[in-house]
Design an enzyme around this catalytic site. Structure first.
Site, PDB file in Angstrom:
ATOM      1  N   HIS A   1       0.817  -1.220   0.000  1.00  0.00           N
ATOM      2  CA  HIS A   1       0.000   0.000   0.000  1.00  0.00           C
ATOM      3  C   HIS A   1       0.852   1.272   0.000  1.00  0.00           C
ATOM      4  O   HIS A   1       0.362   2.343   0.348  1.00  0.00           O
ATOM      5  CB  HIS A   1      -0.963   0.010   1.194  1.00  0.00           C
ATOM      6  CG  HIS A   1      -2.079  -0.993   1.059  1.00  0.00           C
ATOM      7  ND1 HIS A   1      -2.898  -1.348   2.110  1.00  0.00           N
ATOM      8  CD2 HIS A   1      -2.515  -1.705  -0.012  1.00  0.00           C
ATOM      9  CE1 HIS A   1      -3.793  -2.247   1.698  1.00  0.00           C
ATOM     10  NE2 HIS A   1      -3.577  -2.481   0.418  1.00  0.00           N
TER      11      HIS A   1
ATOM     12  N   CYS B   1       4.393  11.751 -14.001  1.00  0.00           N
ATOM     13  CA  CYS B   1       5.376  10.868 -14.666  1.00  0.00           C
ATOM     14  C   CYS B   1       5.548   9.544 -13.936  1.00  0.00           C
ATOM     15  O   CYS B   1       6.346   8.703 -14.359  1.00  0.00           O
ATOM     16  CB  CYS B   1       6.722  11.571 -14.804  1.00  0.00           C
ATOM     17  SG  CYS B   1       7.649  11.692 -13.253  1.00  0.00           S
TER      18      CYS B   1
ATOM     19  N   GLY C   1      -2.144  -8.667  12.796  1.00  0.00           N
ATOM     20  CA  GLY C   1      -2.643  -7.315  13.057  1.00  0.00           C
ATOM     21  C   GLY C   1      -3.387  -6.682  11.907  1.00  0.00           C
ATOM     22  O   GLY C   1      -3.262  -5.483  11.673  1.00  0.00           O
ATOM     23  N   THR C   2      -4.201  -7.473  11.212  1.00  0.00           N
ATOM     24  CA  THR C   2      -5.020  -6.897  10.135  1.00  0.00           C
ATOM     25  C   THR C   2      -6.451  -7.410  10.264  1.00  0.00           C
ATOM     26  O   THR C   2      -6.667  -8.570  10.601  1.00  0.00           O
ATOM     27  CB  THR C   2      -4.410  -7.169   8.735  1.00  0.00           C
ATOM     28  OG1 THR C   2      -5.298  -6.678   7.732  1.00  0.00           O
ATOM     29  CG2 THR C   2      -4.110  -8.639   8.484  1.00  0.00           C
TER      30      THR C   2
ATOM     31  N   ASN D   1      -3.589 -12.042  16.007  1.00  0.00           N
ATOM     32  CA  ASN D   1      -4.331 -10.767  16.054  1.00  0.00           C
ATOM     33  C   ASN D   1      -4.872 -10.560  17.458  1.00  0.00           C
ATOM     34  O   ASN D   1      -5.062 -11.517  18.214  1.00  0.00           O
ATOM     35  CB  ASN D   1      -5.488 -10.809  15.045  1.00  0.00           C
ATOM     36  CG  ASN D   1      -5.902  -9.431  14.561  1.00  0.00           C
ATOM     37  OD1 ASN D   1      -5.073  -8.670  14.075  1.00  0.00           O
ATOM     38  ND2 ASN D   1      -7.167  -9.089  14.700  1.00  0.00           N
TER      39      ASN D   1
ATOM     40  N   GLU E   1      -7.788  -9.880  18.310  1.00  0.00           N
ATOM     41  CA  GLU E   1      -9.089 -10.552  18.434  1.00  0.00           C
ATOM     42  C   GLU E   1      -9.367 -11.246  17.100  1.00  0.00           C
ATOM     43  O   GLU E   1      -8.702 -10.956  16.116  1.00  0.00           O
ATOM     44  CB  GLU E   1     -10.173  -9.506  18.725  1.00  0.00           C
ATOM     45  CG  GLU E   1     -10.249  -8.480  17.612  1.00  0.00           C
ATOM     46  CD  GLU E   1     -10.978  -7.192  18.001  1.00  0.00           C
ATOM     47  OE1 GLU E   1     -11.310  -7.024  19.173  1.00  0.00           O
ATOM     48  OE2 GLU E   1     -11.187  -6.387  17.088  1.00  0.00           O
TER      49      GLU E   1
HETATM   50  C1  BJW Z   1      -3.963  -5.617  16.982  1.00  0.00           C
HETATM   51  C2  BJW Z   1      -3.455  -4.770  17.967  1.00  0.00           C
HETATM   52  C3  BJW Z   1      -2.356  -5.230  18.660  1.00  0.00           C
HETATM   53  C4  BJW Z   1      -5.140  -3.776  17.091  1.00  0.00           C
HETATM   54  N1  BJW Z   1      -1.840  -6.434  18.388  1.00  0.00           N
HETATM   55  N2  BJW Z   1      -3.439  -6.813  16.738  1.00  0.00           N
HETATM   56  C5  BJW Z   1     -13.210  -7.639  -3.458  1.00  0.00           C
HETATM   57  C6  BJW Z   1     -14.363  -7.608  -2.711  1.00  0.00           C
HETATM   58  C7  BJW Z   1     -14.846  -6.400  -2.212  1.00  0.00           C
HETATM   59  C8  BJW Z   1     -14.191  -5.211  -2.451  1.00  0.00           C
HETATM   60  C9  BJW Z   1     -13.026  -5.225  -3.181  1.00  0.00           C
HETATM   61  C10 BJW Z   1     -12.562  -6.424  -3.683  1.00  0.00           C
HETATM   62  N3  BJW Z   1     -11.405  -6.164  -4.345  1.00  0.00           N
HETATM   63  C11 BJW Z   1     -11.151  -4.848  -4.281  1.00  0.00           C
HETATM   64  C12 BJW Z   1     -12.126  -4.239  -3.579  1.00  0.00           C
HETATM   65  C13 BJW Z   1     -12.188  -2.767  -3.305  1.00  0.00           C
HETATM   66  C14 BJW Z   1     -11.319  -2.280  -2.173  1.00  0.00           C
HETATM   67  C15 BJW Z   1     -11.752  -2.978  -0.898  1.00  0.00           C
HETATM   68  O1  BJW Z   1     -11.124  -3.877  -0.394  1.00  0.00           O
HETATM   69  N4  BJW Z   1     -12.817  -2.502  -0.294  1.00  0.00           N
HETATM   70  C16 BJW Z   1     -13.277  -3.088   0.982  1.00  0.00           C
HETATM   71  C17 BJW Z   1     -13.453  -1.996   2.016  1.00  0.00           C
HETATM   72  C18 BJW Z   1     -14.496  -3.931   0.750  1.00  0.00           C
HETATM   73  N5  BJW Z   1      -9.891  -2.490  -2.411  1.00  0.00           N
HETATM   74  C19 BJW Z   1      -9.166  -1.643  -3.143  1.00  0.00           C
HETATM   75  O2  BJW Z   1      -9.678  -0.666  -3.681  1.00  0.00           O
HETATM   76  C20 BJW Z   1      -7.703  -1.929  -3.325  1.00  0.00           C
HETATM   77  N6  BJW Z   1      -7.365  -1.926  -4.706  1.00  0.00           N
HETATM   78  C21 BJW Z   1      -7.776  -2.886  -5.537  1.00  0.00           C
HETATM   79  O3  BJW Z   1      -8.431  -3.813  -5.124  1.00  0.00           O
HETATM   80  O4  BJW Z   1      -7.357  -2.752  -6.848  1.00  0.00           O
HETATM   81  C22 BJW Z   1      -7.950  -3.623  -7.862  1.00  0.00           C
HETATM   82  C23 BJW Z   1      -7.654  -5.084  -7.690  1.00  0.00           C
HETATM   83  C24 BJW Z   1      -8.687  -6.021  -7.703  1.00  0.00           C
HETATM   84  C25 BJW Z   1      -8.417  -7.381  -7.578  1.00  0.00           C
HETATM   85  C26 BJW Z   1      -7.128  -7.822  -7.477  1.00  0.00           C
HETATM   86  C27 BJW Z   1      -6.108  -6.885  -7.468  1.00  0.00           C
HETATM   87  C28 BJW Z   1      -6.380  -5.528  -7.565  1.00  0.00           C
HETATM   88  C29 BJW Z   1      -6.835  -0.841  -2.665  1.00  0.00           C
HETATM   89  C30 BJW Z   1      -6.945  -0.820  -1.180  1.00  0.00           C
HETATM   90  C31 BJW Z   1      -6.173   0.372  -0.609  1.00  0.00           C
HETATM   91  C32 BJW Z   1      -6.262   0.459   0.901  1.00  0.00           C
HETATM   92  N7  BJW Z   1      -5.714   1.713   1.336  1.00  0.00           N
HETATM   93  C33 BJW Z   1      -5.635   1.994   2.764  1.00  0.00           C
HETATM   94  C34 BJW Z   1      -5.215   3.493   2.966  1.00  0.00           C
HETATM   95  C35 BJW Z   1      -3.887   3.856   2.294  1.00  0.00           C
HETATM   96  C36 BJW Z   1      -2.698   3.744   3.171  1.00  0.00           C
HETATM   97  C37 BJW Z   1      -2.760   4.608   4.437  1.00  0.00           C
HETATM   98  O5  BJW Z   1      -3.314   5.727   4.429  1.00  0.00           O
HETATM   99  O6  BJW Z   1      -2.218   4.174   5.480  1.00  0.00           O
HETATM  100  O7  BJW Z   1      -4.727   1.090   3.402  1.00  0.00           O
HETATM  101  S1  BJW Z   1      -7.182   1.724   3.628  1.00  0.00           S
HETATM  102  C38 BJW Z   1      -6.465   1.096   5.100  1.00  0.00           C
HETATM  103  O8  BJW Z   1      -6.916  -0.275   5.286  1.00  0.00           O
HETATM  104  C39 BJW Z   1      -4.937   1.040   4.835  1.00  0.00           C
HETATM  105  C40 BJW Z   1      -4.600  -0.312   5.407  1.00  0.00           C
HETATM  106  O9  BJW Z   1      -3.384  -0.786   4.863  1.00  0.00           O
HETATM  107  C41 BJW Z   1      -5.799  -1.151   5.071  1.00  0.00           C
HETATM  108  C42 BJW Z   1      -5.959  -2.390   5.928  1.00  0.00           C
HETATM  109  O10 BJW Z   1      -6.191  -2.053   7.273  1.00  0.00           O
HETATM  110  P1  BJW Z   1      -5.595  -2.968   8.425  1.00  0.00           P
HETATM  111  O11 BJW Z   1      -4.124  -2.897   8.409  1.00  0.00           O
HETATM  112  O12 BJW Z   1      -6.207  -4.292   8.364  1.00  0.00           O
HETATM  113  O13 BJW Z   1      -6.071  -2.148   9.728  1.00  0.00           O
HETATM  114  P2  BJW Z   1      -7.450  -2.292  10.557  1.00  0.00           P
HETATM  115  O14 BJW Z   1      -7.546  -1.102  11.423  1.00  0.00           O
HETATM  116  O15 BJW Z   1      -8.573  -2.575   9.682  1.00  0.00           O
HETATM  117  O16 BJW Z   1      -7.216  -3.593  11.461  1.00  0.00           O
HETATM  118  C43 BJW Z   1      -6.271  -3.623  12.523  1.00  0.00           C
HETATM  119  C44 BJW Z   1      -6.366  -4.989  13.191  1.00  0.00           C
HETATM  120  O17 BJW Z   1      -5.338  -5.056  14.159  1.00  0.00           O
HETATM  121  C45 BJW Z   1      -7.697  -5.249  13.922  1.00  0.00           C
HETATM  122  O18 BJW Z   1      -8.170  -6.558  13.617  1.00  0.00           O
HETATM  123  C46 BJW Z   1      -7.329  -5.151  15.396  1.00  0.00           C
HETATM  124  O19 BJW Z   1      -8.067  -6.047  16.226  1.00  0.00           O
HETATM  125  C47 BJW Z   1      -5.882  -5.558  15.367  1.00  0.00           C
HETATM  126  N8  BJW Z   1      -5.094  -4.985  16.449  1.00  0.00           N
HETATM  127  N9  BJW Z   1      -4.270  -3.644  18.008  1.00  0.00           N
HETATM  128  C48 BJW Z   1      -2.452  -7.192  17.404  1.00  0.00           C
HETATM  129  N10 BJW Z   1      -1.808  -4.476  19.658  1.00  0.00           N
END
Ligand code: BJW
Length: 236
Positions: free
Chosen positions: A109, A120, A176-177, A202, A204
């Site tokens: 990401h 570019c 952690g995702t 994770n 939870e």
């Molecule tokens: C702990 C803890 C501790 C807390 N110890 N644990 C298929 C189906 C449906 C939708 C789609 C699909 N394919 C594509 C989509 C669309 C979309 C999507 O997924 N939408 C969903 C919301 C449904 N995806 C996209 O648009 C992606 N692009 C794409 O798919 O291109 C086309 C393609 C298609 C098919 C194949 C290939 C390509 C792009 C996604 C871009 C995400 N961008 C972000 C923001 C940018 C970066 C930034 O600003 O930082 O990325 S969104 C945000 O979410 C960020 C993260 O990287 C991402 C994931 O979040 P993460 O890391 O899981 O965080 P949390 O907060 O959700 O979870 C934290 C976890 O940690 C929790 O479970 C806690 O319990 C735990 N935790 N403390 C251990 N101490």
């Protein structure tokens, strides 16, 4: 425990939570304060670039001085000491894996410490605030500089390399995702399909917890070092 040879590790915001960085979807997370459509989509950036620059400039400043925690360090130790292959695919845009010493790392990401020229496509190291008037160091044109992060609707980086690693791994570990965001949320199914053992570490059970064969729940700084020690004790 089985002896593995090729490990793929997917990491998310929960890994960096105990270093002091916010997660996205926890109750006090980033999406509780911001609407993702405003700050993490190309449409939001086109509508209000200043809001998006401010959002990432603030997060870049918040990330300065933040240190890797025991979980980042354990993963770097695993890469050093494990006799087989270890690749980390991180969704995180912070630099904490590198700071801990991990080298075989894919930032799917993007990275906070880089800028992307939308004109570019050059990517360059960036530690200062970004703004609309800056010129790209590669094409010298102003107006195209943006954070080098992957927003919703954009293609994540290095998907071919990730698919290759997943297609030959025998252990897949997700740390952690929340399993909300694709394509990362689909990696566990790809690994399971080729017969890899799948593990969720994770705080939870995540959205996709039922897809994993093994679960260890607890804070990353506790469960990751313990799991790494277990892996290293059987591979020695
Ligand atoms: C702990 C803890 C501790 C807390 N110890 N644990 C298929 C189906 C449906 C939708 C789609 C699909 N394919 C594509 C989509 C669309 C979309 C999507 O997924 N939408 C969903 C919301 C449904 N995806 C996209 O648009 C992606 N692009 C794409 O798919 O291109 C086309 C393609 C298609 C098919 C194949 C290939 C390509 C792009 C996604 C871009 C995400 N961008 C972000 C923001 C940018 C970066 C930034 O600003 O930082 O990325 S969104 C945000 O979410 C960020 C993260 O990287 C991402 C994931 O979040 P993460 O890391 O899981 O965080 P949390 O907060 O959700 O979870 C934290 C976890 O940690 C929790 O479970 C806690 O319990 C735990 N935790 N403390 C251990 N101490």
């Amino acid at each position: 425990m089985t002896v593995y040879q090729r490990i793929v590790i997917l990491t998310g915001a929960g890994l960096s939570a105990e270093s002091g960085l916010s997660t996205f979807r926890d109750k006090d997370g980033i999406w509780a304060r911001y609407d993702y459509r405003d700050v993490a989509t190309p449409e939001g950036f086109a509508r209000n670039p200043s809001l998006v620059y401010d959002f990432y400039n603030q997060r870049r400043r918040d990330g300065m001085g933040v240190q890797p925690n025991a979980a980042h360090r354990a993963l770097a130790k695993l890469e050093d000491a494990f006799p087989g292959d270890v690749v980390i695919v991180t969704q995180n845009i912070d630099g904490l894996h590198e700071a801990a010493g991990s080298r075989n790392l894919i930032h799917m990401h993007g990275q906070m410490a880089q800028a992307l020229c939308a004109l570019c496509n050059a990517r360059s190291p960036w530690v200062e605030d970004l703004s609309a008037d800056l010129a790209c160091s590669a094409c010298a044109t102003p107006g195209g500089m943006r954070p080098d992060v992957v927003w919703f609707g954009e293609m994540p980086y290095d998907l071919d390399q990730i698919a290759a690693a997943l297609s030959s791994c025998d252990l897949f570990i997700s740390i952690g995702t929340s399993g909300n965001v694709y394509p990362a949320a689909g990696f566990v199914a790809a690994a399971r399909d080729i017969g890899a053992h799948t593990v969720e570490l994770n705080l939870e059970p995540s959205e996709g917890a039922s897809l994993f064969a093994e679960h260890v729940h607890g804070p990353a700084t506790e469960v990751v070092p313990a799991y790494v020690d277990k892996l290293l004790s059987v591979s020695a």
